[in-house]
Design an enzyme around this catalytic site. Structure first.
Site, short mmCIF file in Angstrom:
data_model
loop_
_atom_site.label_atom_id
_atom_site.label_comp_id
_atom_site.label_asym_id
_atom_site.label_seq_id
_atom_site.Cartn_x
_atom_site.Cartn_y
_atom_site.Cartn_z
CD GLU B 190 -2.00 -2.27 1.38
OE1 GLU B 190 -0.90 -2.62 1.86
OE2 GLU B 190 -2.91 -3.07 1.16
CG HIS B 259 -9.74 -6.71 8.54
ND1 HIS B 259 -8.69 -7.16 9.29
CD2 HIS B 259 -9.40 -6.97 7.26
CE1 HIS B 259 -7.77 -7.69 8.50
NE2 HIS B 259 -8.18 -7.58 7.27
#
Lengths: 329, 456
Positions: B190, B259
């Site tokens: 990322e 998450h």
């Protein structure tokens, strides 16, 4: 003196040597002046001087063509001068004035010029590395043969994002040259104290990226290596790594007393490896220039630098309304 | 002994699916681990393996049936000589082809009611515009495809966006239409690919960066904030960064603390970013197209649970929604409920329940958090004199806190009660189903908050 006494690189002309001399000297005098203005309180915050490393950027700029891009860290004044940005605009940015490249809103570490394809000036160690690959990504996408020079130091070389970038740059064959300016000290931490790797360019081999170590104090060696790297990129073969072995004479920033290295070490580099003295020696020894010729250049450079300091002092501070401009494009 | 085989849940948020294909027929012997069916979720077609051994006694759900709810019996396995009738009542054994649900059934019941009362003032398209029903997922895909067709500099990059067709199938079909040059699969990296995308934006492209979820964007937040958001300012206006960062934000279901996090208020705090938080499919489409055209970095926060929800979307060749204009979903006179993204689901459900108790709630969807439409909120509060905010994020430094402060400073004299903020709880998201429910904001929270500000 331990300089080479004759231009071993036969393809170097007098004009080119003089150009190198002039450009390196401009950076050095500019940086000395910046240090002086910092001491006078006219420049604030962080200010990282490039003195000692001039041959790296000057030698590599000699390999560029219009359209090529460059991006670097916060030690960026030299890169800006070498790619043709005006001394006035850079110095006025250092003093935080309206006449600066960022109109006073960026400072020493954050200057840019779209016109000269200079994309900063980045204050976060290593962040410029994927950005440089991204500039190269855009050029490849557009199908031109431009190359992006992405400069970072031996300290930044330990950031994870450098290796994320290596991986993608090679995967996508991006036309980017990673220039590691290895001045041996990441702020106060020597390379020996920060890594077990013998070389920094060698890490690129793990990703399939070719590279080499270069005497970054020798502008001719820098240019020669740069040309090789540029040819590799322009031919569509993907990235290339140049590990420039160089040295900064001053501390990491203006507030760094540099106690982590000996005075002898610094003096040895200055007396034996100085990049500007090297070119000066080449010019004089080969009889290409006289003392007077070089003195005239010194004087000319001094005038440019003094004028930039005057401009930077005289340029007004940004208007208060500037606080609210440029937040959005 | 005969056992029922149930429709499996094949993803954290799956509530129903399509029984695409039976790989066995009645009378077949089935071994455990054998693939017995293909089941299509909104994200993928999955092979379904038998957990037990036996003989296929009866198939209860015909091949091709859509909208089969999780845990519905789809087949009966029997032992040799046993009859399936032992476990299946004759009624339940009837063909189940009719379980196919209408396309909008997935949307909350409150939605249909709310759509009917959209005020003309908040309409984003002309009267008489033909509408089509579309999921949020399809709307997002259409927005990207249309903008990619219109501008060759627009490209998409991220993990699994190309050959895998998108981890959440948002980019399905884009690789086939636009090719690998413009739909770029990245390694799982990322920070690296976000930095590359920022450089590409400065180099003249208009990248759309898909984060599989915004939780992973934490790895890249330095480039989002320090590189993308600040450089236009630091360069004195020379270097705008036309880039969209999009992906699922907020809690999905049962995926735990790492998450499940709503970053709306975080990004909304940063000058230089624009922050978009759509609820409906029409907004998702119109706002994403607007985001791709914007010359600035745009954080586009989607919600996994909303991806499969259907809404009416204007059937126009080119349709955008400007940033900074809230939408009044439901007009009301007693209280203003302000929300965004999935919070709107609870706000609208609450408004429906409150209406039955004689409380008339005005429901405002902010749609963008930066810029934020203060005027619509303040005008509404000046009318209703009460305000409740709804969001999924943490309570400290929430969008609700910011609105409460703004309302206090700009409409203090109009308030008949303190502004009450409904948020997620001040805890990391737990995994256990019951605890997760307790951690999230609920319709009941909103109803209770409205009653408290109405002193009822």
């Amino acid at each position: 003196m331990a300089f080479k006494k004759a231009p071993e690189k036969s393809n170097v002309s007098k004009e080119e040597l003089l150009k190198f001399y002039r450009e390196m000297l401009l950076i050095r005098r500019f940086e000395e002046k910046a240090g002086q203005l910092y001491g006078m309180g006219l420049i604030g915050g962080f200010c990282h001087l490039y003195i000692g490393q001039e041959a790296v950027v000057v030698g590599l700029e000699a390999c560029t063509k219009e359209g090529d891009k460059r991006v670097t860290s916060y030690r960026d004044h030299g890169h800006m001068l070498a790619c043709g940005m005006e001394a006035n605009g850079v110095m006025a940015e250092l003093t935080g004035r309206e006449g600066g490249y960022s109109r006073g809103k960026g400072g020493s570490m954050h200057m840019f010029s779209r016109e000269k394809h200079f994309y900063g000036g980045h204050g976060i160690v290593g962040a410029q590395v994927p950005i440089g690959a991204g500039l190269a990504f855009a050029d490849k996408y557009k199908g031109n043969d431009n190359v992006t020079f992405t400069y970072f130091g031996d300290g930044a070389a330990n950031q994870g994002q450098v290796y994320e970038t290596y991986n993608m740059a090679q995967l996508w064959a991006l036309p980017v040259i990673f220039v590691i300016e290895n001045n041996h000290y990441a702020m106060g931490t020597s390379q020996q104290r920060s890594t077990g790797s013998e070389t920094l360019f060698g890490r690129g081999l793990a990703y399939g990226i070719p590279g080499e170590q270069v005497d970054g104090m020798d502008v001719l060696a820098v240019k020669e290596a740069g040309e090789k790297a540029v040819a590799h990129c322009r031919a569509g073969k993907g990235p290339y790594i140049l590990e420039m072995m160089t040295y900064r004479y001053r501390g990491h920033s203006m507030s760094d007393p540099a106690k982590y290295r000996t005075r002898e070490e610094v003096e040895k580099m200055k007396s034996e490896k100085d990049a500007i003295e090297h070119v000066r020696d080449l010019l004089l020894t080969a009889g290409l220039s006289s003392d007077e010729d070089l003195k005239a250049i010194d004087k000319e450079i001094k005038e440019v630098v003094n004028a930039s300091a005057e401009f930077a002092k005289a340029s007004p501070e940004p208007a208060p309304a500037e606080l609210w401009t440029d937040i959005y494009a | 002994m005969a056992v029922e085989v149930l429709m499996p849940a094949l993803s954290p948020t799956m509530e129903e699916g399509t029984l695409a294909k039976w790989m066995v027929k009645e009378g077949d012997v089935v071994k455990s681990g054998q693939i017995i069916a293909e089941i299509e979720t909104d994200k993928a077609t999955m092979e379904f393996e038998a957990a037990d051994e036996g003989i296929v006694g009866r198939i209860l759900v015909a091949e091709g049936t859509s909208g089969v709810k999780v845990n519905t019996a789809i087949m009966v396995l029997v032992e040799a000589g046993e009859s399936a009738d032992a476990v299946v009542a004759p009624v339940a054994a009837a063909p189940v082809a009719e379980v196919a649900t209408p396309a909008v059934a997935a949307a909350p019941a409150a939605l249909a009611a709310a759509v009917a009362v959209v005020s003309k003032a908040s309409a984003d398209w002309p009267e008489g515009t033909p509408m089509k029903t579309m999921t949020v997922r399809e709307a997002l895909r259409e927005a990207m495809a249309e903008e990619m067709r219109a501008n060759p500099a627009v490209m998409l990059m991220g993990e699994e966006v190309g050959e895998y067709q998108g981890a959440y199938k948002i980019s399905q079909g884009l690789l086939a239409e636009f090719g690998a040059k413009r739909v770029v699969d990245t390694p799982i990296t990322e920070m690296g690919f976000t930095g590359i995308a920022v450089g590409a934006a400065w180099g003249g492209l208009n990248p759309i960066v898909e984060f599989m979820t915004f939780n992973f964007a934490l790895q890249a937040i330095d480039h989002i904030l320090n590189s993308a958001a600040k450089t236009n300012y630091m360069s004195g206006g020379q270097l705008g960064c036309p880039i969209v960062f999009r992906g699922a934000n907020g809690a999905a279901a049962r995926v735990g603390a790492q998450h499940s996090q709503d970053f709306s208020a975080w990004y909304a705090a940063i000058p230089g970013l624009k922050v978009v938080v759509p609820y409906s499919a029409a907004d998702a489409k119109g706002l994403l197209k607007q985001a791709i055209r914007d010359p600035n970095p745009v954080i586009f926060l989607e919600n996994e649970i909303m991806y499969g929800q259907s809404f009416e979307v204007p059937d126009l060749p080119d349709f955008t929604i400007p940033f900074g204009k809230a939408r009044i979903w439901r007009e009301g006179s007693d209280v203003t409920i302000v929300s965004f993204s999935i919070g709107m689901k609870y706000a609208l459900e609450a408004a429906d329940l409150l209406a039955k108790e004689g409380i008339s709630a005005e429901v405002i969807d902010l749609r963008t958090l930066r810029p934020i439409d203060y005027d619509t909120v303040l005008a509404s509060v000046q009318k209703t004199n009460r305000c409740v905010t709804v969001e999924e994020g943490f309570p400290v430094g929430s969008i609700g806190d910011h609105l409460a402060s703004t309302i206090m400073q700009r409409a203090f004299d109009y308030l008949d009660a303190p502004v009450v903020t409904c948020t997620g709880k001040d805890v990391p998201m737990p995994y256990a189903a019951n605890l997760e429910k307790l951690a999230l904001v609920t319709t009941a929270d909103v109803v209770a908050a409205v009653k408290s500000v109405c002193y009822r």
